[in-house]
Write a protein that holds these residues in place. Structure first.
Motif, mmCIF file in Angstrom:
data_model
loop_
_atom_site.group_PDB
_atom_site.id
_atom_site.type_symbol
_atom_site.label_atom_id
_atom_site.label_comp_id
_atom_site.label_asym_id
_atom_site.label_seq_id
_atom_site.Cartn_x
_atom_site.Cartn_y
_atom_site.Cartn_z
ATOM 1 N N LEU A 78 0.854 -1.114 -0.009
ATOM 2 C CA LEU A 78 -0.169 0.034 0.087
ATOM 3 C C LEU A 78 0.644 1.214 -0.187
ATOM 4 O O LEU A 78 0.656 2.163 -0.710
ATOM 5 C CB LEU A 78 -0.899 0.017 1.053
ATOM 6 N N ASP A 79 2.120 1.185 0.676
ATOM 7 C CA ASP A 79 2.904 2.332 0.849
ATOM 8 C C ASP A 79 3.445 2.863 -0.742
ATOM 9 O O ASP A 79 3.605 3.807 -0.803
ATOM 10 C CB ASP A 79 4.270 2.132 1.563
ATOM 11 N N SER A 80 3.810 1.736 -1.366
ATOM 12 C CA SER A 80 4.365 1.904 -2.755
ATOM 13 C C SER A 80 3.234 2.243 -3.673
ATOM 14 O O SER A 80 3.500 3.052 -4.917
ATOM 15 C CB SER A 80 5.127 0.570 -3.381
ATOM 16 N N LYS A 81 2.065 1.693 -3.508
ATOM 17 C CA LYS A 81 0.897 1.999 -4.739
ATOM 18 C C LYS A 81 0.018 3.027 -4.437
ATOM 19 O O LYS A 81 -0.474 3.810 -5.421
ATOM 20 C CB LYS A 81 0.201 0.640 -5.035
ATOM 21 N N LEU A 82 -0.298 3.235 -3.178
ATOM 22 C CA LEU A 82 -1.214 4.625 -3.057
ATOM 23 C C LEU A 82 -0.996 5.909 -3.445
ATOM 24 O O LEU A 82 -1.647 6.519 -3.981
ATOM 25 C CB LEU A 82 -1.661 4.515 -1.333
ATOM 26 N N PRO A 83 0.447 6.118 -3.342
ATOM 27 C CA PRO A 83 0.811 7.504 -3.878
ATOM 28 C C PRO A 83 0.452 7.628 -5.378
ATOM 29 O O PRO A 83 -0.045 8.898 -5.862
ATOM 30 C CB PRO A 83 2.181 7.748 -3.477
ATOM 31 N N ASP A 84 0.824 6.650 -6.130
ATOM 32 C CA ASP A 84 0.581 6.649 -7.446
ATOM 33 C C ASP A 84 -1.098 6.645 -7.761
ATOM 34 O O ASP A 84 -1.477 7.390 -8.712
ATOM 35 C CB ASP A 84 0.882 5.429 -8.132
ATOM 36 N N LEU A 85 -1.631 5.989 -7.080
ATOM 37 C CA LEU A 85 -3.261 6.080 -7.318
ATOM 38 C C LEU A 85 -3.802 7.370 -6.831
ATOM 39 O O LEU A 85 -4.683 7.944 -7.593
ATOM 40 C CB LEU A 85 -3.755 4.867 -6.300
ATOM 41 N N GLU A 86 -3.408 8.007 -5.830
ATOM 42 C CA GLU A 86 -3.780 9.250 -5.438
ATOM 43 C C GLU A 86 -3.532 10.314 -6.544
ATOM 44 O O GLU A 86 -4.230 11.210 -6.688
ATOM 45 C CB GLU A 86 -3.107 9.593 -4.120
ATOM 46 N N GLU A 87 -2.285 10.186 -7.070
ATOM 47 C CA GLU A 87 -1.761 11.106 -8.109
ATOM 48 C C GLU A 87 -2.869 11.134 -9.169
ATOM 49 O O GLU A 87 -3.151 12.151 -9.977
ATOM 50 C CB GLU A 87 -0.425 10.823 -8.286
ATOM 51 N N GLN A 88 -2.993 9.699 -9.653
ATOM 52 C CA GLN A 88 -3.997 9.504 -10.875
ATOM 53 C C GLN A 88 -5.189 10.014 -10.658
ATOM 54 O O GLN A 88 -5.958 10.862 -11.594
ATOM 55 C CB GLN A 88 -4.028 8.081 -11.388
#
Length: 83
Positions: free
Chosen positions: A37-47
């Protein structure tokens, strides 16, 4: 045109809701500490944030287009373009 404007506003509201959900998951993960989650959530949030920004810009631009259309076609007196 009014229906399209309402749908654009609904899209904006939906994206805002999704962004809040992603933030809530990130907040819960502070205590969980799951690396995935730490690695994927920032990308999702940015998108999602980019989509929200695009939807907001499009909604504003369409509202301006709609207002101009009503004005150019002398419809302002019969229909409120901001409704």
């Amino acid at each position: 045109m009014d229906k399209v404007q309402r749908e654009l506003e609904d899209l904006k509201n939906s994206q805002t809701s999704i962004l809040k959900k992603v933030s809530q998951i990130a907040a819960h993960n502070i205590t969980l500490g799951v690396d995935l989650l730490d690695s994927k959530l920032p990308d999702l949030e940015e998108q999602v944030n980019a989509t929200l920004s695009t939807a907001s810009d499009l909604s504003q631009a369409f509202a301006e287009h709609r207002t101009k259309f009503f004005s150019d076609n002398n419809l302002a007196a019969t229909v409120d373009p901001t409704a």
